[in-house]
Design an enzyme around this catalytic site. Structure first.
Site, mmCIF file in Angstrom:
data_model
loop_
_atom_site.group_PDB
_atom_site.id
_atom_site.type_symbol
_atom_site.label_atom_id
_atom_site.label_comp_id
_atom_site.label_asym_id
_atom_site.label_seq_id
_atom_site.Cartn_x
_atom_site.Cartn_y
_atom_site.Cartn_z
ATOM 1 N N ARG A 296 1.031 -1.093 -0.057
ATOM 2 C CA ARG A 296 0.125 -0.095 -0.040
ATOM 3 C C ARG A 296 0.777 1.190 -0.002
ATOM 4 O O ARG A 296 1.631 1.633 1.136
ATOM 5 C CB ARG A 296 -1.002 -0.056 1.500
ATOM 6 N N HIS B 287 -3.520 4.515 4.518
ATOM 7 C CA HIS B 287 -4.525 3.700 4.806
ATOM 8 C C HIS B 287 -5.939 4.061 4.226
ATOM 9 O O HIS B 287 -6.517 3.721 3.332
ATOM 10 C CB HIS B 287 -4.678 3.164 6.420
ATOM 11 N N TYR C 60 4.182 4.906 11.242
ATOM 12 C CA TYR C 60 4.602 3.473 11.587
ATOM 13 C C TYR C 60 5.442 3.049 10.509
ATOM 14 O O TYR C 60 5.734 1.810 10.455
ATOM 15 C CB TYR C 60 3.217 2.607 11.819
#
Length: 382
Positions: free
Chosen positions: A278, A282, A291
């Site tokens: 990805r 998100h 993160y």
């Protein structure tokens, strides 16, 4: 310890007693053929690329280019306030497009919330695909007409639905396959396990595509499972597991195509894990820098699905500059149309809230409907 005087009663056939379980415990199938390869299957850059179908590859390429532009335009619409949220599939276009193109018109696609591109590649109007994310309707299209289940926002709940539809189609004698898409985070949900178990026991004609993009929002795969791969989970349910490079459009299409045809022939379900990434956050509400680092993202950019396919096709003479330009121009035309239509304010009827709750409205629903109508009429008079 005091010795018991109670005598041990022997069974009539005690002499035939065996210390191992009877044969009924044994698995129904040999597990060896169900195990996935140790490395993701690839086509691009290998000898297998020599058998590519030029027409199919050009179609895949055009859809990848269009899909990347679709993701970019939808992301821009969130910044303009035209979409409430958008979970981009940038970097995962090979999985999305391949999933759409391997299905026949009679088959069903069961997407997650991130799989709007798969729905568009299957032929759904881009505006209708974004209706849920705009907040207008739960589904902006007729699932039965499109053979696309509603975009599923709860994790993995679409998987048992796919199994149920596929099993029902088999019982009716319909030549239908269901392809259900889910992310790696969805494999941690109970619905995932229940769906796989039922599918294998019933030998339902369903294919499970897990897009392993590395993170369940901010949770990396290593904190979700200790399995060698997600594809290895298949053997526990009695179905084949396939591991494929999710950025290799040719490989994903081949693996999914084989799984769909196997299901159509009565061979039962298959679990396919596509290893991808990805690239973007998100959703537009997520800060991915909290993160993961930029270096990791840039490494995956070098394994971009569009670049991989474009390089292979141009080197083999299957794609030229004119073909590349045509694909990009078609993508821009799509984006301009999407932008224009999404910039128009939708005309919504508040009374639609009551239209599709029950087949026959309950007394409470009629009461609420009358109350809202009266409030709207009073508001109009003021």
């Amino acid at each position: 310890m005091k010795k018991s005087n109670t005598a041990v009663q022997e069974l009539p056939d005690a002499g035939a007693y065996m210390p191992t379980p009877p044969p009924a415990w044994k698995p129904r199938t040999d597990p060896a053929p169900l195990l996935p390869d140790t490395e993701p299957y690839r086509v691009l850059g290998t000898d297998a690329a020599g058998r590519l179908d030029a027409g199919l590859m050009r179609r895949l390429y055009a859809e990848l280019v269009r899909g990347r532009r679709y993701n970019a335009q939808a992301t821009a619409l969130t910044k303009q306030g035209r979409l409430a949220v958008y979970p981009s599939s940038t970097g995962q276009e090979a999985c999305e497009v391949a999933a759409a193109l391997v299905l026949e018109d009679r088959d069903w696609l069961f997407p997650s919330y991130r799989d709007t591109l798969a729905a568009v590649a299957r032929g759904l109007d881009p505006v209708q695909a974004l209706t849920l994310l705009r907040g207008d309707w739960h589904t902006g299209y007729d699932p039965r007409e499109q053979r696309i289940a509603p975009l599923c926002t709860p994790l993995a709940t679409q998987l048992p639905h796919a199994v149920g539809l596929a099993h029902a189609a088999r019982l009716k004698g319909d030549d239908v396959v269901a392809l259900a898409m889910v992310g790696d985070g969805g494999t941690s949900e109970g619905d995932f396990h229940e769906a796989l178990n039922f599918a294998a026991v019933w030998q339902a004609p369903v294919v499970f595509l897990v897009q392993n993009n590395g993170f369940a929002i901010s949770v990396p795969l290593a904190k979700q499972t200790a399995a060698p791969s997600l594809a290895h989970k298949a053997v526990g349910y009695g179905m084949p597991g396939r591991l494929v490079d999710g950025n290799d459009a040719a490989a994903v299409h081949e693996v999914l195509g084989e799984a769909v045809e196997r299901a159509r022939r009565g061979g039962g379900p298959t679990l396919v894990e596509a290893v991808t990434y990805r690239i973007e956050a998100h959703t537009n509400a997520d800060d991915a820098t909290r993160y993961r680092g930029d270096a990791e993202v840039e490494t995956w950019r070098a394994h971009d699905p569009i670049q991989l396919l474009e390089r292979e096709l141009t080197e083999r003479g299957m794609l030229d500059d004119d073909g590349i330009r045509e694909a990009r121009e078609a993508a821009e035309t799509m984006a301009a149309d999407l932008r224009e239509r999404m910039n128009a304010d939708p005309v919504l009827d508040p009374m639609d809230l009551f239209a599709h709750v029950y087949a026959e409205k309950t007394s409470q629903l009629r009461e609420q409907e009358a109350l809202l109508r009266a409030e709207l009429e009073a508001e109009g008079e003021r």
